[in-house]
Design a protein around this motif. Structure first.
Motif, PDB file in Angstrom:
ATOM      1  N   PRO A 167     -29.623  20.227 -37.123  1.00 59.25           N
ATOM      2  CA  PRO A 167     -29.880  20.330 -38.564  1.00 59.25           C
ATOM      3  C   PRO A 167     -31.277  20.843 -38.900  1.00 59.25           C
ATOM      4  N   PHE A 168     -32.209  20.767 -37.953  1.00 60.85           N
ATOM      5  CA  PHE A 168     -33.541  21.313 -38.213  1.00 60.85           C
ATOM      6  C   PHE A 168     -33.462  22.809 -38.523  1.00 60.85           C
ATOM      7  N   ARG A 181     -41.386  30.295 -41.773  1.00 58.33           N
ATOM      8  CA  ARG A 181     -41.761  29.409 -42.878  1.00 58.33           C
ATOM      9  C   ARG A 181     -40.558  28.562 -43.269  1.00 58.33           C
ATOM     10  N   LEU A 182     -40.785  27.272 -43.521  1.00 60.25           N
ATOM     11  CA  LEU A 182     -39.685  26.397 -43.919  1.00 60.25           C
ATOM     12  C   LEU A 182     -39.122  26.874 -45.253  1.00 60.25           C
ATOM     13  N   ALA A 183     -37.807  27.094 -45.274  1.00 59.06           N
ATOM     14  CA  ALA A 183     -37.167  27.680 -46.446  1.00 59.06           C
ATOM     15  C   ALA A 183     -36.327  26.686 -47.229  1.00 59.06           C
ATOM     16  N   SER A 184     -36.020  25.545 -46.630  1.00 55.46           N
ATOM     17  CA  SER A 184     -35.147  24.573 -47.285  1.00 55.46           C
ATOM     18  C   SER A 184     -35.493  23.180 -46.780  1.00 55.46           C
ATOM     19  N   SER A 185     -35.204  22.186 -47.604  1.00 51.62           N
ATOM     20  CA  SER A 185     -35.506  20.807 -47.237  1.00 51.62           C
ATOM     21  C   SER A 185     -34.531  20.288 -46.196  1.00 51.62           C
ATOM     22  N   GLN A 231     -19.495   4.048 -30.630  1.00 48.68           N
ATOM     23  CA  GLN A 231     -20.720   3.613 -29.955  1.00 48.68           C
ATOM     24  C   GLN A 231     -21.328   4.818 -29.249  1.00 48.68           C
ATOM     25  N   ILE A 232     -22.550   5.143 -29.575  1.00 48.10           N
ATOM     26  CA  ILE A 232     -23.179   6.363 -29.062  1.00 48.10           C
ATOM     27  C   ILE A 232     -23.605   6.156 -27.618  1.00 48.10           C
ATOM     28  N   SER A 233     -23.091   7.019 -26.736  1.00 50.81           N
ATOM     29  CA  SER A 233     -23.392   6.883 -25.312  1.00 50.81           C
ATOM     30  C   SER A 233     -24.209   8.044 -24.768  1.00 50.81           C
ATOM     31  N   HIS A 234     -24.396   9.093 -25.574  1.00 53.31           N
ATOM     32  CA  HIS A 234     -25.164  10.253 -25.107  1.00 53.31           C
ATOM     33  C   HIS A 234     -25.677  11.011 -26.317  1.00 53.31           C
ATOM     34  N   PHE A 235     -26.938  11.432 -26.233  1.00 54.36           N
ATOM     35  CA  PHE A 235     -27.510  12.333 -27.241  1.00 54.36           C
ATOM     36  C   PHE A 235     -28.628  13.121 -26.578  1.00 54.36           C
ATOM     37  N   ARG A 236     -28.547  14.450 -26.698  1.00 47.83           N
ATOM     38  CA  ARG A 236     -29.595  15.296 -26.127  1.00 47.83           C
ATOM     39  C   ARG A 236     -29.794  16.524 -27.005  1.00 47.83           C
ATOM     40  N   GLU A 237     -31.064  16.902 -27.207  1.00 50.00           N
ATOM     41  CA  GLU A 237     -31.419  18.087 -27.986  1.00 50.00           C
ATOM     42  C   GLU A 237     -31.866  19.204 -27.045  1.00 50.00           C
ATOM     43  N   TYR A 238     -31.654  20.469 -27.475  1.00 47.34           N
ATOM     44  CA  TYR A 238     -31.930  21.618 -26.612  1.00 47.34           C
ATOM     45  C   TYR A 238     -32.729  22.684 -27.358  1.00 47.34           C
ATOM     46  N   PRO A 239     -33.502  23.486 -26.598  1.00 47.12           N
ATOM     47  CA  PRO A 239     -34.283  24.566 -27.210  1.00 47.12           C
ATOM     48  C   PRO A 239     -33.550  25.898 -27.271  1.00 47.12           C
ATOM     49  N   HIS A 240     -32.246  25.920 -26.954  1.00 37.92           N
ATOM     50  CA  HIS A 240     -31.504  27.184 -27.042  1.00 37.92           C
ATOM     51  C   HIS A 240     -30.565  27.164 -28.247  1.00 37.92           C
ATOM     52  N   SER A 241     -30.176  28.360 -28.665  1.00 40.35           N
ATOM     53  CA  SER A 241     -29.292  28.491 -29.820  1.00 40.35           C
ATOM     54  C   SER A 241     -27.844  28.601 -29.371  1.00 40.35           C
ATOM     55  N   ASN A 242     -26.937  27.978 -30.146  1.00 38.42           N
ATOM     56  CA  ASN A 242     -25.517  28.168 -29.905  1.00 38.42           C
ATOM     57  C   ASN A 242     -24.825  28.706 -31.156  1.00 38.42           C
ATOM     58  N   ARG A 243     -25.615  29.408 -31.980  1.00 41.30           N
ATOM     59  CA  ARG A 243     -25.026  29.998 -33.183  1.00 41.30           C
ATOM     60  C   ARG A 243     -25.332  31.493 -33.240  1.00 41.30           C
ATOM     61  N   GLU A 244     -25.356  32.096 -34.424  1.00 38.78           N
ATOM     62  CA  GLU A 244     -25.485  33.552 -34.538  1.00 38.78           C
ATOM     63  C   GLU A 244     -26.731  34.077 -33.833  1.00 38.78           C
ATOM     64  N   GLU A 245     -26.621  35.334 -33.376  1.00 40.29           N
ATOM     65  CA  GLU A 245     -27.705  35.925 -32.585  1.00 40.29           C
ATOM     66  C   GLU A 245     -29.015  35.990 -33.343  1.00 40.29           C
ATOM     67  N   GLN A 256     -41.904  24.905 -30.068  1.00 41.71           N
ATOM     68  CA  GLN A 256     -40.448  25.064 -30.040  1.00 41.71           C
ATOM     69  C   GLN A 256     -39.736  24.054 -30.945  1.00 41.71           C
ATOM     70  N   VAL A 257     -38.799  24.545 -31.753  1.00 41.46           N
ATOM     71  CA  VAL A 257     -37.981  23.658 -32.579  1.00 41.46           C
ATOM     72  C   VAL A 257     -36.689  23.319 -31.835  1.00 41.46           C
ATOM     73  N   PRO A 258     -36.081  22.170 -32.131  1.00 43.14           N
ATOM     74  CA  PRO A 258     -34.767  21.863 -31.544  1.00 43.14           C
ATOM     75  C   PRO A 258     -33.721  22.761 -32.189  1.00 43.14           C
ATOM     76  N   MET A 259     -32.807  23.308 -31.381  1.00 40.25           N
ATOM     77  CA  MET A 259     -31.870  24.296 -31.899  1.00 40.25           C
ATOM     78  C   MET A 259     -30.414  23.852 -31.847  1.00 40.25           C
ATOM     79  N   CYS A 260     -30.074  22.978 -30.929  1.00 35.74           N
ATOM     80  CA  CYS A 260     -28.721  22.443 -30.882  1.00 35.74           C
ATOM     81  C   CYS A 260     -28.755  21.086 -30.206  1.00 35.74           C
ATOM     82  N   PHE A 261     -27.638  20.396 -30.221  1.00 36.97           N
ATOM     83  CA  PHE A 261     -27.595  19.081 -29.581  1.00 36.97           C
ATOM     84  C   PHE A 261     -26.193  18.789 -29.066  1.00 36.97           C
TER      85      PHE A 261
END
Length: 277
Positions: A167-168, A181-185, A231-245, A256-261
């Motif tokens: 969501p970042f 530049r941050l464009a949205s809240s 019950q949450i058993s796993h959560f990990r954030e990644y620096p790569h994108s899995n959306r549009e190029e 680096q911002v978090p890009m997917c999880f």
């Protein structure tokens, strides 16, 4: 701008995706996919998702994909040993593509037309694993309601697996004059609205039914899942994108911002444990 009701947004998104399907079929990628799915070991899943699905356990399991689009990921689950796969989507047009791909595959998935908010009774409590990949959560006006319905598809001890954009990234606009530049809240409430066809790359300059993209914070995602009995058993954030190029520009930055999880929630009952590797 007047915001639509939840029901209006869901219906308009369905119309937008039905219109979108023809644009996705008019590509070289579609022709390549028609050929690729004839192989028994076909998979379009990336290493990140496979690295989460393997410890959860797909081999010999019944799996449902919620928001299956054209079914390519549902078909890919057989390469991990899935016993039976059901893909669910509310777009009739994309399900037609899914069935066309399945007709060329040695596997036999089932594809069902349904809105996540109105799943047929036959899907309740049936699956060992439910899979949700990029983009599904953001079409949901109420994230808590989504998790309640998703959790109902699982057997006790079954796992809901998410592989989503972070969501970042919704705070950034890669096409802005200053894309850093941050464009949205982060806490934006109103959806992003698009009136052109939904395509993965570029734009199609045609009018289409409005599509509504809802932003959900990590807090809302976690809270909605917990309230749904997961019950949450796993959560990990990644620096790569899995959306549009166009989002690739945010990779490999000094700051680096978090890009997917990836995220796994287990329906209360028999707990599946998983380590963050």
């Amino acid at each position: 701008m007047e915001m639509p009701s939840k029901q209006q947004a869901i219906a308009s998104n369905r119309d937008a995706w039905n219109d979108s399907a023809r644009h996705h079929k008019e590509t070289a990628q579609w022709q390549a996919l028609l050929s690729a799915v004839t192989q028994a070991d076909f998979s379009c899943l990336d290493e990140t998702l496979i690295g989460v699905l393997n410890p959860v356990g797909i081999d010999g399991k019944d799996v449902v994909q919620l928001g299956c689009n054209n079914g390519r990921e549902s078909l890919s689950l057989f390469a991990l040993g899935a016993r039976h796969v059901v893909g669910v989507d509310q777009s009739v047009a994309f399900l037609e593509q899914a069935r066309e791909l399945a007709s060329r595959s040695p596997h036999s998935p089932e594809f069902i037309e349904a809105d996540i908010h109105h799943l047929p009774q036959s899907l309740q409590g049936r699956f060992d694993v439910a899979l949700v990949t990029i983009g599904v959560l953001n079409w949901m006006p109420d994230i808590g309601e989504f998790f309640r319905h998703a959790a109902q598809t699982l057997k006790p001890g079954g796992a809901l697996v998410l592989y989503e954009t972070h969501p970042f990234l919704e705070m950034l606009d890669p096409q802005a004059p200053d894309p850093y530049r941050l464009a949205s809240s982060y806490f934006r409430h109103e959806p992003f609205v698009q009136n052109q066809p939904i395509v993965y790359e570029g734009k199609v300059e045609q009018q289409a039914a409005p599509s509504y993209w809802f932003v959900h914070t990590l807090g809302a995602i976690f809270s909605g899942a917990l309230e749904a009995g997961l019950q949450i058993s796993h959560f990990r954030e990644y620096p790569h994108s899995n959306r549009e190029e166009l989002y690739d520009r945010y990779e490999a930055q000094e700051a680096q911002v978090p890009m997917c999880f990836t995220w796994v929630g287990v329906k209360r009952g028999l707990l599946i444990t998983q380590c963050n590797k």
